[in-house]
Design an enzyme around this catalytic site. Structure first.
Site, PDB file in Angstrom:
ATOM      1  N   HIS A 148       0.906  -1.183  -0.135  1.00 30.03           N
ATOM      2  CA  HIS A 148      -0.021   0.065  -0.115  1.00 30.03           C
ATOM      3  C   HIS A 148       0.912   1.118   0.055  1.00 30.03           C
ATOM      4  O   HIS A 148       2.202   1.216   0.759  1.00 30.03           O
ATOM      5  CB  HIS A 148      -0.775  -0.129   1.317  1.00 30.03           C
ATOM      6  CG  HIS A 148      -1.823   1.107   1.500  1.00 30.03           C
ATOM      7  ND1 HIS A 148      -1.544   2.293   1.876  1.00 30.03           N
ATOM      8  CD2 HIS A 148      -3.402   0.834   1.210  1.00 30.03           C
ATOM      9  CE1 HIS A 148      -2.805   2.938   1.991  1.00 30.03           C
ATOM     10  NE2 HIS A 148      -3.844   2.226   1.494  1.00 30.03           N
ATOM     11  N   ASP A 168       3.120  -4.762   7.988  1.00 28.90           N
ATOM     12  CA  ASP A 168       2.007  -3.793   7.681  1.00 28.90           C
ATOM     13  C   ASP A 168       0.793  -4.632   7.892  1.00 28.90           C
ATOM     14  O   ASP A 168       0.274  -5.119   7.076  1.00 28.90           O
ATOM     15  CB  ASP A 168       1.915  -3.148   6.511  1.00 28.90           C
ATOM     16  CG  ASP A 168       0.853  -2.312   6.102  1.00 28.90           C
ATOM     17  OD1 ASP A 168      -0.172  -2.288   6.987  1.00 28.90           O
ATOM     18  OD2 ASP A 168       0.719  -1.667   5.213  1.00 28.90           O
ATOM     19  N   GLN A 177      -4.504  -5.225   7.077  1.00 28.54           N
ATOM     20  CA  GLN A 177      -5.616  -5.846   6.528  1.00 28.54           C
ATOM     21  C   GLN A 177      -5.652  -6.961   7.176  1.00 28.54           C
ATOM     22  O   GLN A 177      -6.599  -7.942   6.919  1.00 28.54           O
ATOM     23  CB  GLN A 177      -5.342  -6.055   4.959  1.00 28.54           C
ATOM     24  CG  GLN A 177      -5.419  -4.936   4.082  1.00 28.54           C
ATOM     25  CD  GLN A 177      -6.772  -4.406   4.091  1.00 28.54           C
ATOM     26  OE1 GLN A 177      -7.858  -4.994   4.141  1.00 28.54           O
ATOM     27  NE2 GLN A 177      -7.036  -3.234   3.653  1.00 28.54           N
ATOM     28  N   LYS A 229     -10.511  -0.134  10.359  1.00 24.69           N
ATOM     29  CA  LYS A 229     -10.654  -1.505   9.365  1.00 24.69           C
ATOM     30  C   LYS A 229     -10.905  -2.715  10.424  1.00 24.69           C
ATOM     31  O   LYS A 229     -11.528  -3.587   9.791  1.00 24.69           O
ATOM     32  CB  LYS A 229      -9.720  -1.745   8.631  1.00 24.69           C
ATOM     33  CG  LYS A 229      -9.190  -0.734   7.673  1.00 24.69           C
ATOM     34  CD  LYS A 229      -7.870  -1.359   6.678  1.00 24.69           C
ATOM     35  CE  LYS A 229      -7.102  -0.115   6.092  1.00 24.69           C
ATOM     36  NZ  LYS A 229      -7.640   0.399   4.706  1.00 24.69           N
ATOM     37  N   CYS A 235      -4.658   2.710  -3.638  1.00 30.69           N
ATOM     38  CA  CYS A 235      -3.468   3.166  -3.049  1.00 30.69           C
ATOM     39  C   CYS A 235      -2.082   2.298  -2.931  1.00 30.69           C
ATOM     40  O   CYS A 235      -1.573   1.733  -2.479  1.00 30.69           O
ATOM     41  CB  CYS A 235      -3.723   3.350  -1.574  1.00 30.69           C
ATOM     42  SG  CYS A 235      -4.639   4.741  -1.338  1.00 30.69           S
TER      43      CYS A 235
END
Ligand code: PLP
Ligand code: PLP
Lengths: 127, 425, 425, 127
Positions: free
Chosen positions: B139, B217, B220, B243, B382
């Site tokens: 991202h 990261d 998600q 999220k 993104c």
């Protein structure tokens, strides 16, 4: 039932874009994109006697951005460059003949943005 | 997937019950009662941001209405309550992902968490000639901070490629690490476009063996699967509350020794121990990295979101995501001209399904889905470098969370069919 | 004060009605219904963070329940509504302080806003031999970022002194500016400890004439008085929503030319125009400085807070603060052994009254006030350098907002008397 | 009515602190503060035969932090240094004899923190 946005002529211009491709050689050019969706549009212009004698758009994008480029291209050919450089967002929306929601506004204005970029060097979004 | 207990995933998919096990949670999400254009809402954009259950909304409302105060400093009752709720939320959130609360920092979002590492760790530990290794599926929030850092320090930014299956190659990782210049490996736990679940534990192990620091990261991942940071063992792990059914606040989990030796990032109130005229000393962890007034209600709201997810059980959430992805992968190809992206099957991917349709731009797909109140995302998500790898300018994307049901996929397939009709395809 | 229309402030104070003009807004603040230790709540810590009216709480609740979506990217209805509400809030907030919305950046809080300037403007414009001029009355959030910057660049940090009246000396400002090395002047609009209202318009004018860039920390000003950024004309102006009856989100207003030429601060989603593998180009203002997913509900909530304040009228808010401060300055000296700090009288100060009591530490004062449900703050108020100037380690502090009434001051005075009894003073 | 926190003996120790001041010369010393409220506390210790032979606290702070220093100082004199270095928060709270809310915990532990700092060099807060 006709769709309010995707009118027949919009889809026609999307599927069969007028004045699409490249123009070599050309006098003016500009290339830009819509940062929100990544759509790309470039323009090549040939100038004669201060008027747009030839013009081709190229790139990829949604039906609205591509159809706008195609529809307006038919008006732009023959127009004095000086007049092109003064065209505003209203003119484009009027040419398009449909209501444009704020979310699709940049799609509709991308072709004007690159036209103005080519004729004035100003890279900002039309108001 | 460790989280899929018993049976092969295939066998499970075949056993999938006609009635969704999660239909019962739908009543908790007030937004699902909305009608748009005469249709009930189908929200398929949870990978961008998830909807909030009333338990989260009410927790924030209650806090603002009855216990609002600043934390750590108020001697009075409201301050005590706010501090207890705020630090209590931090503890539950940290334990949810298996990390030390003192090394769990509230940030604005995942983006700020990653920038914190780039500024406060990167600028003192990355120099000219060093390499920062990321991947083609990152991202922008896990690309641009490293571009800025490399530009400033003269380091080189390298990309692990995404191979055809939508996965990373560990062999390529080994080759790059073997060159001996990689100081940091920063990689997504789950791709927000392809859904690929990366083997981050293995990547961390290999990177560490090669002397590189690691950042994962998890924006998600945490929302949709069990995540055990102790097992992954990355040096830094970033994610974002919005999220994960929560409000706007992010988290950075870090290894204590690194956080301790790092300079602070933002300077200001609360992160100091003592302010002299010319210099200051810093507060203990985690507050050293929390400058200014925190997003208190948001942290408490995220605590409620985590409680909500924990009550369902993250194994079940993961199984639900997997099953919906499998169902979407099964049904979407019914739509003529449709191309799917990402790993084959649903086992190695999160609840994310990207697709394109020939002759219809993703923007127009999303617009026409909205006519039937089906919310899907269109664009570069993104992830412009990944779009270029896929050879497209944009894709459409459907993504799922606990409130989605199989009927939502049916509605999407129907909307896509209707869209094709509008486009006379 | 430009905002006090008609009559000398003294005359007005004498005319002050027995019944507070603002008693009617109290019903909007649910927290005021709380009883603590058998007493109704008296909240006198608004300078730390203000309570929220139901209009703000309900706006956020409504947004989360019915319109939640991410901004700028969703083609679907929820995304449209979220974007409209979010950008609408930005426009109303910007117009509330008289600045261009495109140059009004949502930050995490005032602290992050100031750090943004220190990183993104400071590191490219401040060098060895340059000077950064702040004042002895700054909040740590307007000190530490400059310490970090000066340490990194070799610049020198200087302090304008606070003179006995609790004010700054413009003569001293002129002297320091005349030396010709000051590149940046960063000053609080209103002191969070003393309440001093600084002549920031005049300071900006003199700084600019000397070639210095200016930053005004308006964290305490925007919540309680009319602020016209066009008139002040600072290069940067920072403030924070949670003190202005809103949720946790900050604002940085900046001069367009500076914001345009500055490098970005945080890198990530939404702040880019185009991401190539090795470098990126940036989005337009204000989004260039808003990396990652925004605090959307919070920005919308702050919009509702601003609407609420605007409906009351900031002239009236200021007059209310002035009057309560005047009343506190009149009554507090009734408490034996009490010392007041800050400017004489209420005309040159905001609704903030700091004090100490001989023989009783501020921490104990606050603890004992809490027994009667009176919330006051005790400590260094994130202003350690100022504490040293005042020659104290800490003070107690009472501060006001629209929901306070004169009876709250009476309750404070009573609680202080009771505290003295506990301490057998 | 006796106050649950500000008992008579707490106020007595606050107003008339035992072992307050400086000790020159001394063998051990440490100085620290409570970042939340700015309270300061230092300690000087004279060691003889491995025991605390003399001890003085100095600084400024609230009733809880000052009284704790005073009350515990009476126990600390004569204690083996090794034993001091192992003292925990529970011991302090017990000496104090009152319930301490989380907000005042650091006040109550500041004196132990500087004692441990002086005897072990460990600057962290006692658990
Ligand atoms: C004068 C002043 N500046 C800056 C700040 C920092 O605000 P925030 O903590 O919201 O960043 C505050 C309040 O804490 C303040 O009073
Ligand atoms: C993989 C990934 N990383 C980082 C982010 C950034 O999260 P945020 O915008 O909350 O900072 C996102 C989502 O936008 C994401 O999907």
């Amino acid at each position: 039932m006709t769709d309010a946005l995707y009118r027949d002529y919009i889809l026609d211009h999307y599927k069969n874009p007028r004045n699409f491709g490249e123009l070599q050689p050309h006098d003016l050019e500009f290339h830009d994109h819509n940062p929100l969706c990544g759509d790309e549009l470039g323009v090549h212009i040939v100038v004669e006697d201060g008027k747009v004698a030839g013009l081709r758009f190229h790139g990829h994008g949604c039906a609205i951005s591509q159809a706008t480029a195609s529809i307006t291209s038919e008006e732009l050919v023959g127009m004095p460059v000086e007049e092109v450089s003064r065209l505003g967002a209203d003119w484009v929306i009027e040419q398009l003949g449909i209501e444009i929601s704020p979310t699709r506004r940049k799609c509709a204005l991308l072709s004007l943005k690159v036209m103005r970029g080519a004729t004035t060097g100003d890279p900002s979004w039309p108001e | 997937m460790a989280s899929v207990a018993g049976g092969t995933p295939k066998a499970r998919a075949r056993r999938a019950p006609a009635v969704q096990p999660f239909a019962d949670v739908r009543a908790d999400f007030p937004v699902l009662q909305r009608e748009i254009n005469g249709h009930s809402l189908v929200y398929l954009d949870s990978a961008a941001s998830a909807q909030k259950p009333r338990q989260v909304i009410e927790t924030m409302e209650r806090f603002y209405s009855y216990s609002y105060g600043t934390v750590h400093r108020g001697v009075y009752e409201l301050g005590r309550e706010a501090t207890e709720q705020f630090e209590g939320a931090r503890e539950r959130i940290a334990s949810f992902v298996g990390w030390d609360p003192a090394c769990s920092i509230f940030t604005r979002n995942a983006t700020e968490a990653i920038n914190l590492v780039a500024y406060a760790w990167g600028r003192d530990n990355i120099g000219a000639g060093d390499e920062v290794l990321i991947t083609e599926m990152e991202h922008h929030s896990n690309i641009v901070p490293w571009q800025l850092l490399c530009e400033e320090t003269g380091a080189r930014l390298r990309y692990l490629s995404v191979i055809d299956s939508g996965e990373l190659s560990l062999d390529e990782l080994d080759e790059v690490l073997a060159e001996g210049r990689v100081k940091l490996v920063a990689v997504a736990h789950v791709s927000n476009v392809l859904g690929t679940i990366n083997p981050v534990g293995e990547i961390v192990k290999r990177a560490r063996a090669a002397g590189a620091v690691t950042l994962v990261d998890g924006a998600q991942a945490v929302p949709q699967m069990p995540v055990d940071l102790g097992a992954i063992d990355a040096d830094f792990y970033a994610w974002t509350g919005h999220k994960a059914l929560g409000p706007a606040t992010g988290l950075l989990h870090g290894r204590r020794e690194l956080l301790q030796e790092m300079r602070p990032f933002l300077g200001g109130g609360h992160m100091i121990s003592r302010v002299e005229r010319d210099h200051s000393t810093w507060n203990e962890l985690p507050w050293k990295f929390e400058a200014g007034t925190n997003a208190i209600a948001e942290a408490i709201g995220l605590g409620a979101a985590i409680d909500y997810l924990a009550r369902i059980g993250m194994d079940r959430v993961r199984e639900h995501e997997r099953e919906l992805a499998a169902y979407a992968l099964e049904r979407l190809p019914e739509v003529e001209g449709l191309t799917l992206y990402g790993p084959d099957g649903a086992d190695g991917r999160g609840g994310v399904v990207p697709f394109t349709i020939e002759g219809m731009h993703p923007h127009d797909i999303a617009e026409l889905c909205d006519r039937e109140a089906v919310c899907v995302r269109a664009g570069h998500h993104c992830a412009q470098p990944l779009m270029r790898c896929l050879g497209v300018g944009a894709t459409a994307r459907a993504s799922f969370h606990v409130y989605n049901v199989r009927e939502d996929v049916d509605r999407l397939v129907h909307a896509l069919g209707a869209a094709r009709e509008v486009f006379e395809l």
